[in-house]
Each structure stands twice: as C-alpha cells, then as structure tokens.
Write an enzyme that holds these catalytic residues in place. Structure first.
Site, PDB file in Angstrom:
ATOM      1  N   ASP A  67     -13.379   5.809  10.054  1.00  0.00           N
ATOM      2  CA  ASP A  67     -13.587   7.246  10.286  1.00  0.00           C
ATOM      3  C   ASP A  67     -12.297   7.979  10.621  1.00  0.00           C
ATOM      4  O   ASP A  67     -11.254   7.368  10.836  1.00  0.00           O
ATOM      5  CB  ASP A  67     -14.638   7.451  11.395  1.00  0.00           C
ATOM      6  CG  ASP A  67     -14.393   6.538  12.595  1.00  0.00           C
ATOM      7  OD1 ASP A  67     -13.270   6.025  12.746  1.00  0.00           O
ATOM      8  OD2 ASP A  67     -15.331   6.341  13.382  1.00  0.00           O
ATOM      9  N   ASN A 147     -23.492   5.464  23.539  1.00  0.00           N
ATOM     10  CA  ASN A 147     -24.800   5.929  23.048  1.00  0.00           C
ATOM     11  C   ASN A 147     -25.330   5.098  21.863  1.00  0.00           C
ATOM     12  O   ASN A 147     -26.289   5.495  21.219  1.00  0.00           O
ATOM     13  CB  ASN A 147     -24.725   7.416  22.659  1.00  0.00           C
ATOM     14  CG  ASN A 147     -23.762   7.676  21.501  1.00  0.00           C
ATOM     15  OD1 ASN A 147     -23.238   6.748  20.893  1.00  0.00           O
ATOM     16  ND2 ASN A 147     -23.541   8.944  21.196  1.00  0.00           N
ATOM     17  N   HIS A 149     -23.671   4.389  19.077  1.00  0.00           N
ATOM     18  CA  HIS A 149     -23.150   4.719  17.738  1.00  0.00           C
ATOM     19  C   HIS A 149     -22.256   3.602  17.194  1.00  0.00           C
ATOM     20  O   HIS A 149     -21.671   2.824  17.963  1.00  0.00           O
ATOM     21  CB  HIS A 149     -22.451   6.090  17.715  1.00  0.00           C
ATOM     22  CG  HIS A 149     -21.114   6.164  18.383  1.00  0.00           C
ATOM     23  ND1 HIS A 149     -20.576   7.344  18.843  1.00  0.00           N
ATOM     24  CD2 HIS A 149     -20.181   5.232  18.679  1.00  0.00           C
ATOM     25  CE1 HIS A 149     -19.397   7.131  19.360  1.00  0.00           C
ATOM     26  NE2 HIS A 149     -19.130   5.856  19.282  1.00  0.00           N
ATOM     27  N   GLU A 154     -23.734   8.919  14.940  1.00  0.00           N
ATOM     28  CA  GLU A 154     -24.339   9.202  16.245  1.00  0.00           C
ATOM     29  C   GLU A 154     -25.852   8.945  16.175  1.00  0.00           C
ATOM     30  O   GLU A 154     -26.414   8.829  15.082  1.00  0.00           O
ATOM     31  CB  GLU A 154     -24.074  10.674  16.597  1.00  0.00           C
ATOM     32  CG  GLU A 154     -22.601  11.035  16.726  1.00  0.00           C
ATOM     33  CD  GLU A 154     -21.953  10.532  18.015  1.00  0.00           C
ATOM     34  OE1 GLU A 154     -22.335   9.460  18.513  1.00  0.00           O
ATOM     35  OE2 GLU A 154     -21.041  11.223  18.505  1.00  0.00           O
TER      36      GLU A 154
HETATM   37  P1  PGA Z   1     -14.132   2.584  22.490  1.00  0.00           P
HETATM   38  O1  PGA Z   1     -15.042   3.330  21.460  1.00  0.00           O
HETATM   39  O2  PGA Z   1     -13.648   1.338  21.818  1.00  0.00           O
HETATM   40  O3  PGA Z   1     -12.985   3.525  22.774  1.00  0.00           O
HETATM   41  O4  PGA Z   1     -14.953   2.280  23.695  1.00  0.00           O
HETATM   42  C1  PGA Z   1     -15.992   2.598  20.742  1.00  0.00           C
HETATM   43  C2  PGA Z   1     -16.803   3.538  19.895  1.00  0.00           C
HETATM   44  O5  PGA Z   1     -17.047   4.679  20.322  1.00  0.00           O
HETATM   45  O6  PGA Z   1     -17.225   3.127  18.809  1.00  0.00           O
END
Ligand code: PGA
Length: 260
Positions: A67, A147, A149, A154
């Site tokens: 992404d 959450n 995702h 999301e």
């Molecule tokens: P993070 O993010 O590795 O910074 O915890 C993971 C994500 O949101 O997929």
C-alpha cells in the site's frame, strides 16, 4: 493456519527473516509481497544482516508492496516508498527495476470519483497486472492493525476486494499519527492491495507483536470469518503462518499454538 509464538519482538523478527530467507534460497527469483509499519522493521534488519554476513542474494528477487498513502510523493519521509527505500531496499542488492510500490499521487481527485477516475482505475489495474505477469506473489508479509486490518483494508472491506483506494478509519489515522508531526498531517486515504489480492499469494506470513494486537489477533484466528476483521480471511488460506510474540498471542487458546 500455523500459529507460532516466540518470546519477544526480536525472536519474532529473527524467525520471520529465517522463513523469508529460506524461501529466497529455494527460489532466488521469488516474488515477495512486503509490508510497512513498525512490525516488519526487525525482519528487514535481520534480512539486511543475512545479506551482509551470510550472502543472502536479492539480485533476482521481485517485490510488491501492499500500500501507499494517497497524496504523499515518493520522496516524502512518511511515504511508504521512502520507508522501504530507507529501511530495506538501499541496504540490500535488489535490482531497482524489480521493486513495485503503488504510487499514491493522482492529482486533485474528489473522493466521490475514487472508484471511477480513469487514472486511479488504470493504476490499480496495472498493479494487479504486474503481479500476475510475474506469476503471482510467492510469499506475502503482513502486519495486522489494532482493528484487524491487513494492508489498508479497514473493517468492512470486501474479502474479495482488489487494489483500490480505501478511506482510513479514525483509529488508523490516530494509530499512524505517531509517525507524523501531528495528526492533521496523516493522510485519510490510501491505495491498497485488496483482501482478495492478498489471498491469492501462495503463502502468507503475518507478524504481530505487543499487547495492543492481542484482541485483533484473537479475532483473526479464532473469531468468525468476517469483513469486520479483514485478517480473519486468513483462515481460508491454505498456507498462512502467523508469527506472534507472547504479548500479541496472550488471548489465543493455547491448544492451537506452537511455542518455541
Ligand atoms: P504496525 O502496523 O506494524 O505499525 O503496528 C501494522 C498495520 O497497521 O498493519
């Protein structure tokens, strides 16, 4: 699903790198799907170490990132182009023409046109097409959001979704504000591979660490398969490895978990 729990973040990173390195050694022209965020940083550090000390060769490896934020140019220090360059690509012998990160720059396009704007549609289709041209992703590295995702899919994302623009939830904007000077600077949109795109990778490697991921990980592994927890789609994948530290795994039912 193979759920492997390790003592702490460093051990998760080492194990993750060991798995990725073994796949590269088996198939030097492997197509790797890569993730950003704080979770995979340790894995990238360990892969860089293996390149420098153990001769792990990236010269034929092809990479596709999950992404990118909409509106951040590749040179912006919070863009995922920049993140990948600084934290990984410039420290290994990857061929720059084998690196794919979706571009998040589309000019001034209204939210209401996100699904139909030809520039966006073309870029998303091109990205999916490039993945196909290489025969698909062999191993996709993933993190998981608080959450649930995966990438920027999301809660509520279709489990069959393809590369497209998603609106980030307030929670994700807040979570990611730690990397920006202020929450107002965090983009609200991202171009992201879809859950369907991710599920087509031949193997998935999801990393999770820290107590704040424990609820999301439990929902992903033991909860119902639901668009409200996009990571739960991994339950349908035939080769998904979940690599977690003890804190992230704290809420899992012990009998499903491999420790070591
Ligand atoms: P993070 O993010 O590795 O910074 O915890 C993971 C994500 O949101 O997929």
């Amino acid at each position: 699903m193979l759920v492997v729990v390790r003592e702490n973040y460093d051990a998760v990173s080492r194990k993750g790198a060991e798995l990725v390195a073994s796949r590269i050694r088996q198939k030097p022209d492997i197509v790797l799907g890569l993730a950003t965020g704080s979770t995979p940083l340790g894995l990238y550090k360990e892969l860089i170490r293996l390149y420098k000390n153990d001769g792990l060769d990236f010269s034929k490896v092809v990479t596709f990132n999950l992404d990118e934020y909409v509106g951040l140019p590749p040179e912006h220090d919070q863009s995922y182009h920049y993140f990948m360059r600084e934290n990984f690509f410039k420290q290994i012998n990857i061929n720059p023409s084998n690196i794919y990160v979706p571009l998040g720059m589309f000019g001034d396009i209204k939210i209401t046109s996100f699904e139909t704007d030809p520039k966006i549609v073309q870029l998303c289709e091109w990205y999916e097409g490039e993945i196909k041209k290489y025969g698909g992703i062999d191993m996709q590295v993933l993190g998981i959001g608080v959450n649930g995702h995966i990438a920027f899919n999301e809660p509520g994302s279709s489990l069959g979704s393809r590369t497209r623009i998603k609106t980030l939830t307030e929670e994700t904007v807040k979570d990611n504000s730690r990397f920006f000077k202020s929450v107002n600077e965090v983009p609200h949109y991202a171009v992201t591979m879809g859950v369907g795109t991710i599920m087509e990778a031949k193997e998935l490697l999801l990393l999770a660490n820290g107590a704040e991921k424990a609820d999301a990980l439990k929902s992903a592994i033991e909860g119902p398969i639901t668009a409200m927890c996009p990571a739960s789609a991994l339950q349908l994948h035939r080769r998904a490895i979940i690599l977690a530290d003890k804190q992230a795994a704290a809420k899992l039912s012990a009998e499903f978990v491999t420790y070591g």
